[in-house]
Design a protein around this motif. Structure first.
Motif, PDB file in Angstrom:
ATOM      1  N   GLU A 185       0.845  -1.183   0.000  1.00  0.00           N
ATOM      2  CA  GLU A 185       0.000   0.000   0.000  1.00  0.00           C
ATOM      3  C   GLU A 185       0.884   1.238   0.000  1.00  0.00           C
ATOM      4  N   TYR A 186       0.557   2.181  -0.888  1.00  0.00           N
ATOM      5  CA  TYR A 186       1.349   3.393  -1.038  1.00  0.00           C
ATOM      6  C   TYR A 186       0.444   4.612  -0.913  1.00  0.00           C
ATOM      7  N   THR A 187       0.957   5.670  -0.284  1.00  0.00           N
ATOM      8  CA  THR A 187       0.243   6.938  -0.224  1.00  0.00           C
ATOM      9  C   THR A 187       0.898   7.905  -1.192  1.00  0.00           C
ATOM     10  N   LEU A 188       0.154   8.318  -2.197  1.00  0.00           N
ATOM     11  CA  LEU A 188       0.656   9.246  -3.199  1.00  0.00           C
ATOM     12  C   LEU A 188       0.347  10.672  -2.769  1.00  0.00           C
ATOM     13  N   ARG A 189       1.364  11.514  -2.858  1.00  0.00           N
ATOM     14  CA  ARG A 189       1.217  12.934  -2.565  1.00  0.00           C
ATOM     15  C   ARG A 189       1.602  13.738  -3.797  1.00  0.00           C
ATOM     16  N   PRO A 190       1.267  15.034  -3.845  1.00  0.00           N
ATOM     17  CA  PRO A 190       1.553  15.817  -5.047  1.00  0.00           C
ATOM     18  C   PRO A 190       3.000  15.662  -5.517  1.00  0.00           C
ATOM     19  N   GLY A 191       3.156  15.323  -6.787  1.00  0.00           N
ATOM     20  CA  GLY A 191       4.476  15.113  -7.365  1.00  0.00           C
ATOM     21  C   GLY A 191       4.882  13.653  -7.427  1.00  0.00           C
ATOM     22  N   ASP A 192       4.221  12.796  -6.650  1.00  0.00           N
ATOM     23  CA  ASP A 192       4.538  11.366  -6.680  1.00  0.00           C
ATOM     24  C   ASP A 192       4.001  10.738  -7.963  1.00  0.00           C
ATOM     25  N   ALA A 193       4.761   9.777  -8.492  1.00  0.00           N
ATOM     26  CA  ALA A 193       4.369   9.096  -9.728  1.00  0.00           C
ATOM     27  C   ALA A 193       4.383   7.587  -9.523  1.00  0.00           C
ATOM     28  N   VAL A 194       3.558   6.888 -10.278  1.00  0.00           N
ATOM     29  CA  VAL A 194       3.495   5.429 -10.208  1.00  0.00           C
ATOM     30  C   VAL A 194       3.499   4.859 -11.616  1.00  0.00           C
TER      31      VAL A 194
END
Length: 222
Positions: A185-194
């Motif tokens: 499980e990952y928490t994406l924040r502004p600027g994060d990419a997947v």
């Protein structure tokens, strides 16, 4: 875009199902939903979630993009003709099927090269998810989208993980988005990419109190 110009996307799903000799119940088992829900989607009476939409196209071995193509039999392979008894069922205005149809009624239609915010085609899905199409190059099997998850929104209303063909790349621009990918499980924040293969079980959800917005590319292998 006039609702009258929208092709019968629900009927195309039905054509693809019947062309494969698949019953409503059989498709429902493949997707993991009720036969009545499949029936309502085919007639444009209800809106599927992101996961259900991908599950249907995966089970029928068609791409989401193929649902947009012009021609009544566009959703099925050219070697398989839909049964003559099937009559087109127009998607009701305001439903996800009408919005899907409005996305690209003509597969040869170029969207761009410049698309301003007020020119975007908008697709309202179930569970608080909005897709805005940012462009389309004819012949390219890619969905180029701005995706918004409203507070409490998720790609699957049931909480289950989804799988579909293709590869997806995304970059979050505002808010926070939780991605469940396999056992992680990952928490994406502004600027994060997947980026990952879409066949990996996954689910997005917004646990925050502000919309989570990002840009996504989904390449289809179908």
């Amino acid at each position: 875009m006039s609702p009258a110009d929208a092709p019968p996307v629900g009927a195309r799903i039905r054509h693809a199902r019947l062309a494969r000799g698949m019953s409503l119940r059989a498709l429902a088992r493949e997707v993991g939903v009720s036969a009545s829900l499949i029936s309502q989607i085919e007639t444009g009476k209800t809106q599927p979630s992101v996961s259900t939409l991908y599950a249907i196209t995966t089970a029928l071995a068609i791409s989401v993009e193929s649902l947009f193509e012009a021609g009544e039999a566009a959703a099925v392979p050219p070697s398989v003709a839909p049964p003559a008894a099937v009559s087109p069922v127009a998607a009701a205005p305001g439903t996800v099927l009408h919005a899907l149809a409005a996305f690209a009624a003509d597969p040869g239609r170029r969207i761009g090269p410049l698309v301003t915010p007020d020119e975007r085609e908008v697709l309202e899905l179930d569970s608080g998810v909005v897709w805005e199409r940012l462009g389309h190059v004819p012949g390219a099997d890619v969905d180029f989208l701005q995706v918004t998850y409203r507070p409490g929104g998720a790609s699957s209303s049931s909480g289950g993980l989804m799988r579909h063909t293709g590869t997806e790349y995304g970059c979050l621009t505002s808010g926070e988005l939780v991605l469940t990918l396999g056992f992680e499980e990952y928490t994406l924040r502004p600027g994060d990419a997947v980026c990952f293969e879409s066949t990996t079980p996954h689910r997005y959800r917004n646990d925050g109190d502000v919309p989570a917005v990002g840009v996504w590319f989904v390449f289809s292998d179908t």
